[in-house]
Design a protein around this motif. Structure first.
Motif, PDB file in Angstrom:
ATOM      1  N   ILE A   1       0.862  -1.194   0.000  1.00  0.00           N
ATOM      2  CA  ILE A   1       0.000   0.000   0.000  1.00  0.00           C
ATOM      3  C   ILE A   1       0.893   1.236   0.000  1.00  0.00           C
ATOM      4  CG2 ILE A   1      -1.827   1.271   1.218  1.00  0.00           C
ATOM      5  CD1 ILE A   1      -2.722  -1.417   2.385  1.00  0.00           C
TER       6      ILE A   1
ATOM      7  N   LEU B   1      -2.373   6.305  -1.610  1.00  0.00           N
ATOM      8  CA  LEU B   1      -3.471   5.543  -2.222  1.00  0.00           C
ATOM      9  C   LEU B   1      -4.806   6.286  -2.174  1.00  0.00           C
ATOM     10  CD1 LEU B   1      -3.995   2.812  -3.643  1.00  0.00           C
ATOM     11  CD2 LEU B   1      -4.743   1.933  -1.439  1.00  0.00           C
ATOM     12  N   THR B   2      -5.053   7.050  -1.118  1.00  0.00           N
ATOM     13  CA  THR B   2      -6.296   7.842  -1.103  1.00  0.00           C
ATOM     14  C   THR B   2      -5.947   9.284  -1.474  1.00  0.00           C
ATOM     15  OG1 THR B   2      -6.291   8.631   1.174  1.00  0.00           O
ATOM     16  CG2 THR B   2      -7.091   6.394   0.819  1.00  0.00           C
TER      17      THR B   2
ATOM     18  N   CYS C   1      -4.789   6.103   8.064  1.00  0.00           N
ATOM     19  CA  CYS C   1      -4.401   7.065   7.036  1.00  0.00           C
ATOM     20  C   CYS C   1      -4.177   8.407   7.713  1.00  0.00           C
ATOM     21  CB  CYS C   1      -5.499   7.216   5.989  1.00  0.00           C
ATOM     22  SG  CYS C   1      -5.921   5.683   5.131  1.00  0.00           S
TER      23      CYS C   1
ATOM     24  N   ASN D   1      -4.015  -5.972  -3.286  1.00  0.00           N
ATOM     25  CA  ASN D   1      -4.433  -4.734  -3.957  1.00  0.00           C
ATOM     26  C   ASN D   1      -5.673  -4.202  -3.245  1.00  0.00           C
ATOM     27  OD1 ASN D   1      -2.575  -4.665  -6.400  1.00  0.00           O
ATOM     28  ND2 ASN D   1      -3.373  -6.753  -6.430  1.00  0.00           N
TER      29      ASN D   1
ATOM     30  N   GLU E   1      -8.597  -1.154  -2.102  1.00  0.00           N
ATOM     31  CA  GLU E   1      -9.331   0.085  -2.329  1.00  0.00           C
ATOM     32  C   GLU E   1      -9.683   0.626  -0.957  1.00  0.00           C
ATOM     33  OE1 GLU E   1     -12.713  -0.325  -4.908  1.00  0.00           O
ATOM     34  OE2 GLU E   1     -11.432  -1.256  -6.418  1.00  0.00           O
TER      35      GLU E   1
END
Ligand code: BMA
Length: 330
Positions: free
Chosen positions: A39, A43-44, A68, A87, A89
Motif C-alpha cells: 500500500i 493511495l487515497t 491514514c 491490492n 481500495e
C-alpha cells in the motif's frame, strides 16, 4: 514438523508467496513479499501515509481498517476492501462512527487499529484521542456502518489487541499503558471485561528486556489460538543514538491464563532492513497490526507498517514460528 493445531479458519485464498530460493531459513524465519510495500502512501486522495493497519477475511475476500494520516497530518482510520489481500481500495473519507451513546465524547484522532471477529461481528480497537492517547472500541457487521463504544481504559494507553474469544466468562485484551508523548517505556498488560465496556482484572504480561526490545514492548496483531498456547506477535523498541527502532517478534502465552508467558523469543523476527522500512516519515519502524492465517496449511501473512509511511506484508509458517520461539526463548 510438529502437529500444531491452529484454531482459526481455512483461508485457501490467503495472500501468499513461497519462500524465495535466496532466503536462508536459518537467517530469516519469515520472508517479505516481493512486491512490498503493498500500500503506497498516496493511495487515497488526501493521504500523507497509510500504515499500521488491520485486515481480516471477509465474504470470500478481505476487508480492513487502515490508518491514514492526511496531508494536514491528522490521524484517522478508513475502511478498505480487497479481492486478494494485496491490492486495496481504501475509502477517501475516514470512518464516520455511529455513537452507541450520544453522550460518547468525540475522538480527537484515531490510529493503529486492530480488527478481530468475535461471536457475531468484527470489533475494532484503536488508539483514540481523548485527553491524550486512549483505547477506543467499536464494531461493524459489514465494513460499511461502524459503531463506536465507550473508551476501554483511562488515558494514557496504546496498542490494544482483543482476543478472538472469551477467556473463561470474560472478553480479554492486551494493552500498553503509556504517557502522552513518544513514551520511552512500556510493558504489555492483560485485562478482562464481561461486556467490552467495563475492564478489570489487570495482569502484567511482559516487560522490556534486552537488545531490540529494551525500551518498550506492545502487542501487535490480535492473539492467535494454537495447541501450544496463544501466539502473540509483538513489537519491541530499542533506543539508538538516532532514536527509536521498532522490530517485532513473538511469544507463546498460557491458553487459560494468557498473562503467563510460556516462551518468549530472544531474537527479533523482522527488523527495519529494507529501504521502505529504513526511510519514511519515521525511519526504522516495522510495526505489525494484523495477521491472516490458513489453519489447514499453517500459512501466515502479517501486515505491518513500514517507517510510519507505507504498508508491507511478510509471510511464514505458524508451526515453524512456534518451534522457533521454543528453541530461541530468552
Ligand atoms: C508509536 C505509534 C505508532 C508508530 C510508532 C513509531 O508510538 O505512534 O503508530 O508507528 O510510534 O513512530
Amino acid at each position: 514438523m510438529n502437529s500444531l493445531i491452529v484454531n482459526g479458519n481455512s483461508l485457501p485464498n490467503i495472500p501468499w508467496e513461497d519462500r524465495p530460493a535466496s532466503s536462508n531459513p536459518e537467517r530469516e524465519l519469515m520472508w517479505r513479499y516481493s512486491g512490498n510495500p503493498i500500500i503506497p502512501r498516496n493511495l487515497t486522495t488526501h493521504s500523507n501515509s497509510i500504515f499500521n493497519s488491520a485486515v481480516v477475511p471477509f465474504k470470500g475476500a478481505f476487508a480492513g481498517v487502515f490508518r491514514c494520516d492526511d496531508t494536514a497530518r491528522h490521524m484517522d482510520i478508513h475502511a478498505g476492501r480487497s479481492r486478494d489481500g494485496i491490492n486495496w481500495e481504501i475509502g477517501d473519507k475516514p470512518i464516520q462512527f455511529i455513537k452507541t451513546d450520544p453522550a460518547l465524547p468525540d475522538s480527537d484522532y484515531k490510529y493503529d487499529p486492530r480488527v478481530i471477529f468475535i461471536e457475531d461481528r468484527y470489533y475494532i480497537i484503536w488508539c483514540n484521542g481523548y485527553h491524550g492517547p486512549n483505547l477506543g472500541i467499536g464494531y461493524t457487521y459489514d465494513f460499511e456502518k461502524f459503531h463506536q463504544m465507550e473508551n476501554a481504559l483511562m488515558p494514557y494507553n496504546r496498542n490494544g489487541a482483543l482476543f478472538p474469544r472469551k477467556i473463561g466468562k470474560n472478553y480479554a485484551m492486551f494493552s500498553r499503558p503509556s504517557d502522552s508523548g513518544h513514551t520511552p517505556f512500556g510493558d504489555i498488560f492483560y485485562s478482562e471485561s464481561p461486556d467490552l465496556i467495563y475492564w478489570g482484572k489487570h495482569r502484567h504480561v511482559m516487560a522490556p528486556s534486552g537488545g531490540w526490545q529494551s525500551t518498550k514492548v506492545g502487542a501487535g496483531p490480535c492473539p492467535i489460538e494454537t495447541s501450544e498456547g496463544w501466539l502473540l506477535f509483538y513489537h519491541g523498541v530499542l533506543t539508538s543514538c538516532n532514536g527509536f527502532v521498532y522490530s517485532f517478534s513473538a511469544a507463546l502465552l498460557d491458553i487459560d491464563q494468557p498473562w503467563k508467558v510460556i516462551a518468549r523469543a530472544n531474537p527479533y523476527i523482522i527488523c527495519p532492513k529494507e529501504i521502505y522500512e529504513l526511510a519514511g516519515d519515521v525511519p526504522n519502524v516495522t510495526f505489525p497490526c494484523a495477521a491472516l492465517i490458513d489453519q489447514d496449511t499453517n500459512k501466515i501473512a502479517i501486515y505491518y507498517g513500514c517507517a510510519d509511511t507505507v504498508t508491507g506484508l511478510v509471510f511464514g509458517k505458524v508451526d515453524e514460528i512456534v518451534d522457533w520461539i521454543k528453541k530461541n526463548r530468552m
